[in-house]
Design a protein around this motif. Structure first.
Motif, mmCIF file in Angstrom:
data_model
loop_
_atom_site.group_PDB
_atom_site.id
_atom_site.type_symbol
_atom_site.label_atom_id
_atom_site.label_comp_id
_atom_site.label_asym_id
_atom_site.label_seq_id
_atom_site.Cartn_x
_atom_site.Cartn_y
_atom_site.Cartn_z
ATOM 1 N N SER A 135 0.824 -1.206 0.000
ATOM 2 C CA SER A 135 0.000 0.000 0.000
ATOM 3 C C SER A 135 0.861 1.260 0.000
ATOM 4 C CB SER A 135 -0.917 -0.003 1.226
ATOM 5 O OG SER A 135 -1.653 1.198 1.309
ATOM 6 N N MET A 136 1.931 1.260 0.781
ATOM 7 C CA MET A 136 2.839 2.414 0.816
ATOM 8 C C MET A 136 3.455 2.668 -0.556
ATOM 9 S SD MET A 136 4.813 1.836 4.460
ATOM 10 C CE MET A 136 5.973 3.193 4.152
ATOM 11 N N ALA A 137 3.903 1.597 -1.200
ATOM 12 C CA ALA A 137 4.533 1.751 -2.515
ATOM 13 C C ALA A 137 3.564 2.325 -3.530
ATOM 14 C CB ALA A 137 5.065 0.397 -3.000
ATOM 15 N N MET A 138 2.311 1.897 -3.483
ATOM 16 C CA MET A 138 1.310 2.368 -4.441
ATOM 17 C C MET A 138 0.950 3.834 -4.230
ATOM 18 S SD MET A 138 -1.181 -1.005 -4.549
ATOM 19 C CE MET A 138 -2.134 -0.516 -5.989
ATOM 20 N N ARG A 139 1.195 4.340 -3.021
ATOM 21 C CA ARG A 139 0.817 5.725 -2.705
ATOM 22 C C ARG A 139 1.898 6.743 -3.054
ATOM 23 N NH1 ARG A 139 -0.748 5.840 3.404
ATOM 24 N NH2 ARG A 139 -1.056 8.037 2.900
ATOM 25 N N ILE A 140 3.132 6.325 -3.227
ATOM 26 C CA ILE A 140 4.213 7.311 -3.407
ATOM 27 C C ILE A 140 4.637 7.490 -4.855
ATOM 28 C CG2 ILE A 140 5.080 6.966 -1.072
ATOM 29 C CD1 ILE A 140 7.265 5.185 -2.156
ATOM 30 N N VAL A 141 3.907 6.863 -5.775
ATOM 31 C CA VAL A 141 4.172 7.059 -7.206
ATOM 32 C C VAL A 141 2.904 7.606 -7.855
ATOM 33 C CG1 VAL A 141 5.882 5.202 -7.297
ATOM 34 C CG2 VAL A 141 3.478 4.687 -7.780
ATOM 35 N N PRO A 142 3.007 8.150 -9.072
ATOM 36 C CA PRO A 142 1.808 8.603 -9.783
ATOM 37 C C PRO A 142 0.777 7.484 -9.895
ATOM 38 C CG PRO A 142 3.763 9.399 -10.895
ATOM 39 C CD PRO A 142 4.238 8.465 -9.825
ATOM 40 N N GLU A 143 -0.501 7.839 -9.845
ATOM 41 C CA GLU A 143 -1.569 6.842 -9.784
ATOM 42 C C GLU A 143 -1.500 5.820 -10.912
ATOM 43 O OE1 GLU A 143 -6.456 6.695 -9.779
ATOM 44 O OE2 GLU A 143 -5.409 8.478 -9.068
#
Length: 406
Positions: free
Chosen positions: A137-145
């Protein structure tokens, strides 16, 4: 056009942190490295069972409890800890978890007795379980959608890296020095990753975390999630029940040397990387089919290990196929979990982690009982039967077992 069952989850429901894409991918790399050190620490005893049992003067089955202790803690503790820390910034939480891992590996390397090691592994298990629930979840939040699912796939590649590099490297280090040195090195590596996380990951307030009651209420209300969790139980029990005792099995059935076992573990990891790539393509077409085919291949690999695994060539072929199958099934079950509950991302992952890690522990425990009382060959049969149950359940649930995500 895909069916409902075949659609994969997106990160649309996860509040995200804006910022330069390059900075975000540095953070993804740090999270991937975190997965690497957590997973290799948890599974390291698999490649070290024989020297551990000899050094600590316990049976091979008892030494396998090192996997059990960490798995029990990771599985049973994660839903509570994730819920209790639902207001804690995720960057701060991850650095704390890595700190626990570093100290735990250090204590393991110098512990004078086996009971202290088991207690230490339990505390490390709590940290490991929480990481599995929040890391993707953290990884998915710190890059463009639009790159969120790619970030999730990159993080999960840490599983393949751990099996290709980490576990075999630990076995090699033990043969060159000692198992204590191996854990000491991993303590230092965990500290390095902690620093990388602190430097590269932006502040991440908690998102989508819910109370303990809501976490445990999910599978009651969400039938597809409940089905997926039962499949995870069968699959993980079978796979890790057998895989935990690969070294003793090969030493007995094929008279394998330490060097050959190291090669076998590397081969398995390479197969896992191939399976991860294949699964990344196939799950976009059919989650159900990917899981079923991968599970059947895994069963076939275990049967091959029993029938032609008495010589080096047979062992290599069986372990490559086993690794490929594991990579496909592993990626399939994660995507099924996320697709079943996309709007409660961390809660669903905490339940997945509870089921997965608890069954790693139970698989090692049950496998140890079989190994000590009926021989290591029976552990492979145990794996065949349990994975078979997972495949049968998945095949019987129909195409609507997993709803469309988002």
């Amino acid at each position: 056009m895909t069916t409902q069952e075949e659609e994969l989850p997106t990160a649309a429901t996860a509040p995200r942190k804006g910022g330069p894409a390059a900075d975000g991918w540095l953070g993804v790399a740090a999270i991937t490295a975190s997965l690497f050190v957590f997973l290799t620490t948890e599974l390291m005893p698999i490649g070290l069972l024989t020297p551990l049992s000899e050094s600590l003067k316990v049976s091979v089955g008892t030494a396998g409890l090192m996997v059990t202790a960490q798995g029990v803690a990771a599985g049973l503790g994660v839903p509570f800890i994730v819920a209790w820390t639902r207001r804690v910034n995720r960057r701060k939480l991850l650095t704390t978890l890595l700190g626990v891992l570093a100290v735990g590996n250090l204590i393991t390397s110098i512990a004078p007795n086996y009971p202290l090691i088991l207690v230490t592994r339990m505390f490390m298990g709590f940290a490991s379980g929480v990481f599995w629930a929040i890391g993707v979840s953290m990884a998915m939040r710190i890059v463009p959608e639009k790159q969120a699912n790619r970030a999730a796939a990159v993080v999960m590649s840490g599983i393949s890296i751990a099996t290709v590099v980490g576990i075999p490297l630990g076995t090699l280090l033990e043969s060159a020095s000692s198992w204590r040195t191996t854990f000491l090195i991993w303590a230092g590596l965990s500290a390095v990753v902690l620093i990388a996380v602190a430097v590269t990951i932006p502040s991440l307030p908690s998102a989508n975390a819910v109370s303990v009651r809501e976490v445990f209420g999910l599978p009651v209300k969400n039938v597809p999630l409940r089905v997926v969790l039962v499949m995870v139980v069968f699959f993980v029990l079978g796979h890790f029940g057998a895989y935990t005792f690969v070294r003793p099995y090969l030493e007995k059935s094929a008279e394998a040397s330490v060097g050959f076992i190291t090669v076998v573990l590397i081969v398995f990891g390479i197969g896992g990387a191939i399976g991860n790539f294949i699964g990344g393509q196939s799950v976009n077409k059919s989650l159900r089919g990917s899981f079923v085919v991968g599970g059947l291949l895994l069963i076939g690999a275990l049967v091959m290990l029993l029938t032609i695994g008495t010589n080096d060539f047979g062992v290599i072929v069986a372990m490559v196929l086993w690794g490929i199958a594991f990579g496909v099934v592993q990626l399939s079950q994660i995507n099924m979990t996320l697709a079943a509950a996309p709007e409660t991302f961390e809660a669903a992952m905490s339940l997945n982690t509870m089921a997965y890690n608890t069954c790693i522990a139970l698989g090692a425990l049950i496998g140890g009982l079989f190994a000590d009382h009926t021989g290591v060959k029976s552990v492979v049969w145990f794996g065949i039967i349990l994975v078979g149950l997972a495949v049968a359940l998945r095949a019987a649930t129909g195409r609507r077992a997993v709803p469309a995500a988002g």
